[in-house]
Write a protein that holds these residues in place. Structure first.
Motif, PDB file in Angstrom:
ATOM      1  N   SER A  89      12.412 -14.400  18.485  1.00 21.83           N
ATOM      2  CA  SER A  89      12.065 -13.194  19.231  1.00 21.83           C
ATOM      3  C   SER A  89      12.949 -12.075  18.697  1.00 21.83           C
ATOM      4  O   SER A  89      14.174 -12.179  18.727  1.00 21.83           O
ATOM      5  CB  SER A  89      12.322 -13.399  20.721  1.00 21.83           C
ATOM      6  OG  SER A  89      11.503 -14.443  21.210  1.00 21.83           O
ATOM      7  N   VAL A  97       9.946  -6.506  22.492  1.00 23.09           N
ATOM      8  CA  VAL A  97      10.245  -7.771  21.820  1.00 23.09           C
ATOM      9  C   VAL A  97       8.960  -8.345  21.228  1.00 23.09           C
ATOM     10  O   VAL A  97       7.920  -8.365  21.890  1.00 23.09           O
ATOM     11  CB  VAL A  97      10.881  -8.784  22.798  1.00 23.09           C
ATOM     12  CG1 VAL A  97      11.103 -10.127  22.121  1.00 23.09           C
ATOM     13  CG2 VAL A  97      12.202  -8.236  23.331  1.00 23.09           C
ATOM     14  N   ASP A  99       7.555 -11.796  18.985  1.00 25.77           N
ATOM     15  CA  ASP A  99       7.837 -13.142  18.484  1.00 25.77           C
ATOM     16  C   ASP A  99       7.247 -13.300  17.091  1.00 25.77           C
ATOM     17  O   ASP A  99       6.090 -12.927  16.847  1.00 25.77           O
ATOM     18  CB  ASP A  99       7.241 -14.198  19.417  1.00 25.77           C
ATOM     19  CG  ASP A  99       7.955 -14.262  20.749  1.00 25.77           C
ATOM     20  OD1 ASP A  99       9.097 -13.772  20.845  1.00 25.77           O
ATOM     21  OD2 ASP A  99       7.364 -14.806  21.702  1.00 25.77           O
ATOM     22  N   ALA A 152       4.014 -16.732  23.975  1.00 26.79           N
ATOM     23  CA  ALA A 152       5.369 -16.400  23.549  1.00 26.79           C
ATOM     24  C   ALA A 152       6.054 -17.636  22.980  1.00 26.79           C
ATOM     25  O   ALA A 152       5.652 -18.777  23.271  1.00 26.79           O
ATOM     26  CB  ALA A 152       6.182 -15.862  24.720  1.00 26.79           C
TER      27      ALA A 152
END
Length: 156
Positions: A89, A97, A99, A152
């Motif tokens: 991340s 953010v 990933d 995520a």
């Protein structure tokens, strides 16, 4: 017959103009979903510089490049599904953010693909940008963060 004023250019300036006219866009292969409208929005939001390298013109749909050797970005690549590869991340320059999955890393550089975003984005960073190839990701992060999130990275 009278002539107008003559333009005189230094030899170096003339050579630069000639060379600029000879070089075309950098050929970058488009991803299979490069025509997704979200890719056009992403390209419009990308910065002019990445890792202090200036943007370059590319010929592939959904692509961007910076510097020489070029940092390459391709929007609309095949998304990465669940994987055991390293997933990191990375905080973007605006605090968002994103990933990223490290697909390849060797002496020539690194290739990373977004995880959990569609369309997926791939970034190829030549090794000349230093041992911290992830350093270019915060620059493109704000544009990439605008893409829809579906999943995520899992913490270990």
């Amino acid at each position: 017959m009278p002539r107008g004023p003559r333009l005189r250019l230094p030899l170096a300036a003339l050579a630069a103009l000639v060379l600029a006219g000879c070089t075309g866009p950098l050929a970058v292969e488009a991803g299979p979903e490069a025509t997704d409208p979200a890719c056009a929005e992403l390209l419009a939001a990308l910065p002019r510089t990445v890792a202090d390298a200036q943007a370059r013109q590319t010929s592939g749909a959904g692509t961007a490049a910076w510097g020489e050797p070029a940092v390459l970005l391709r929007c609309g690549v095949t998304p990465t599904g669940p994987t055991s590869r390293e997933c990191v991340s990375v905080e973007a320059s605006d605090g968002s953010v994103v990933d990223w999955v490290l697909l390849a890393s060797d002496d020539s550089g690194a290739i990373l693909t977004t995880y959990g975003r569609r369309p997926a984005v791939e970034v190829e960073v030549p090794a000349t940008y230093g041992p911290a190839t992830l350093s270019v990701l915060p620059d493109v992060g704000p544009a990439v963060a605008a893409l829809p999130v579906e999943a995520a990275c899992l913490s270990s």
